[in-house]
Design a protein around this motif. Structure first.
Motif, PDB file in Angstrom:
ATOM      1  N   TYR A  40       0.837  -1.207   0.000  1.00 29.77           N
ATOM      2  CA  TYR A  40       0.000   0.000   0.000  1.00 29.77           C
ATOM      3  C   TYR A  40       0.867   1.249   0.000  1.00 29.77           C
ATOM      4  O   TYR A  40       1.964   1.270   0.549  1.00 29.77           O
ATOM      5  CB  TYR A  40      -0.895   0.044   1.245  1.00 29.77           C
ATOM      6  N   SER A 176      -8.768   0.948  -1.492  1.00 33.07           N
ATOM      7  CA  SER A 176      -8.349   2.232  -0.921  1.00 33.07           C
ATOM      8  C   SER A 176      -9.175   2.540   0.324  1.00 33.07           C
ATOM      9  O   SER A 176     -10.316   2.083   0.451  1.00 33.07           O
ATOM     10  CB  SER A 176      -8.493   3.368  -1.940  1.00 33.07           C
ATOM     11  N   THR A 237      -4.806   8.648   3.408  1.00 36.97           N
ATOM     12  CA  THR A 237      -5.333   7.806   2.340  1.00 36.97           C
ATOM     13  C   THR A 237      -4.388   6.632   2.097  1.00 36.97           C
ATOM     14  O   THR A 237      -3.178   6.829   1.915  1.00 36.97           O
ATOM     15  CB  THR A 237      -5.501   8.601   1.028  1.00 36.97           C
ATOM     16  N   LYS A 239      -3.773   3.368  -0.467  1.00 37.68           N
ATOM     17  CA  LYS A 239      -4.136   2.822  -1.772  1.00 37.68           C
ATOM     18  C   LYS A 239      -3.313   1.572  -2.040  1.00 37.68           C
ATOM     19  O   LYS A 239      -2.083   1.571  -1.887  1.00 37.68           O
ATOM     20  CB  LYS A 239      -3.913   3.852  -2.879  1.00 37.68           C
TER      21      LYS A 239
END
Length: 326
Positions: A40, A176, A237, A239
């Motif tokens: 990630y 996400s 965040t 992802k």
């Protein structure tokens, strides 16, 4: 010999019952059956602007900024920090001074003791209240949770972060995840303002969320009684990326930090004017035999901002009878 065979048959029967029962047990809600490794990116965005948080906003010595980010991927039996629980010595040092050494040693010890830690990740500090920093991390199907901390600078022991976020959704990894972040108090320092001097909390308190009305004291830097809740002070965040990290050098080569040009909607938090209490009434001035006037004053403690309530009158007068007339 016959007795031995009979005992063996009983053992096999009991074993088959146990195996049959265990196969019928439901999977834990936290059980991750996705592919073993997931990679990630994590992007931390500071949203601590003067328009969003105008009260006592630090402009110098030092100005508003963020420490480096320190995080870990782990299993459900480990907690880097937890709301309403006491902070460890490592969390205290990080929240108060931004020192990561003790916290990293605690993480390593937990990994060695209960095999609960998969990896540590970090990203650089941000030199202003708004900006971005990012890095990459690796999660494992047996260690699908992530936790991290970023210290609010300057502050007594305040930080933002995530506790035990699950990146796995049963049979697959989440594509996400984005979360708004709000401030926490580590419970180790009793300062009320961003620039408060060091004042240890004895006995130590638990980690608590800081809100627009908690701590309920007008001197607190986050005290905005007109607001139901504080605007987000940061955002994170995650992802999912293709491939996987093969060494720590992969993480180090992908660590980035950017300036304060963040394209995001910035809320403007109204800040009401705050004034001092009235001074005592002054001497009555006037000619003997006629009505005199006396006045009192007060001063501005905090100027209004972002359409907050304007300051009231700073002086007033009333009629009086002159004293000591001859």
């Amino acid at each position: 010999m016959a007795l031995l065979c009979a005992c063996y048959k009983v053992f096999l029967t009991v074993l088959s019952i146990i195996v049959g029962y265990s196969s019928c047990l439901p999977l834990s809600e936290d059980m991750c059956t996705a592919e073993e490794i997931a990679k990630y990116s994590i992007v931390f965005t500071g949203k601590w602007s003067q328009s969003s948080f105008p009260k006592q906003y630090p402009l110098y010595r030092p100005p508003a900024q963020w420490s480096s980010l320190l995080g870990v991927s782990h299993s459900s039996d480990y907690h880097m920090w937890k709301r309403n629980k006491h902070a460890s010595n490592g969390v205290r040092d990080f929240a108060e001074k931004g020192e990561a050494w003790a916290l990293m040693k605690e993480i390593e010890a937990a990994g060695e003791r209960i095999q609960s830690v998969h990896g540590i990740f970090s990203s650089p500090s941000i030199s202003s209240g708004t900006g971005q920093t990012s890095t990459e991390l690796e999660a494992h199907s047996r260690h699908p949770f992530v936790s991290f901390m970023v210290r609010i600078v300057p502050s007594p022991d305040w930080f933002v972060g995530v506790d035990t976020l699950n990146l796995c959704d049963g049979k697959e990894w989440k594509k996400s995840v984005s979360l708004d972040l709000h401030p926490y108090d580590a419970g180790t320092d009793s300062g009320f303002t961003f620039s408060s001097p060091n004042y240890a909390t004895i006995p130590q308190d638990t980690v608590t969320a800081i809100t627009s009305s908690l701590p309920n004291h007008p001197a607190n830097s986050f005290f905005y009684p007109r607001l139901k809740s504080l605007p987000p002070i940061a955002k994170v965040t995650f992802k999912k990326l293709k491939g996987k990290i093969t060494s720590f050098l992969d993480i180090a080569s992908n660590v980035t930090t950017t300036g304060n040009e963040i394209e995001d909607n910035v809320s403007e938090t109204p800040l009401d004017c705050e004034v001092s209490t009235w001074s005592p009434w002054g001497l009555c001035k006037g000619s003997c035999g006629s009505t005199g006037l006396k006045n009192r004053t007060r001063y501005i403690r905090l100027k209004p901002a972002n359409n907050g309530t304007a300051c009231p009158s700073l002086s007033e007068e009333k009629q009086c009878e002159p004293e000591n007339c001859v």
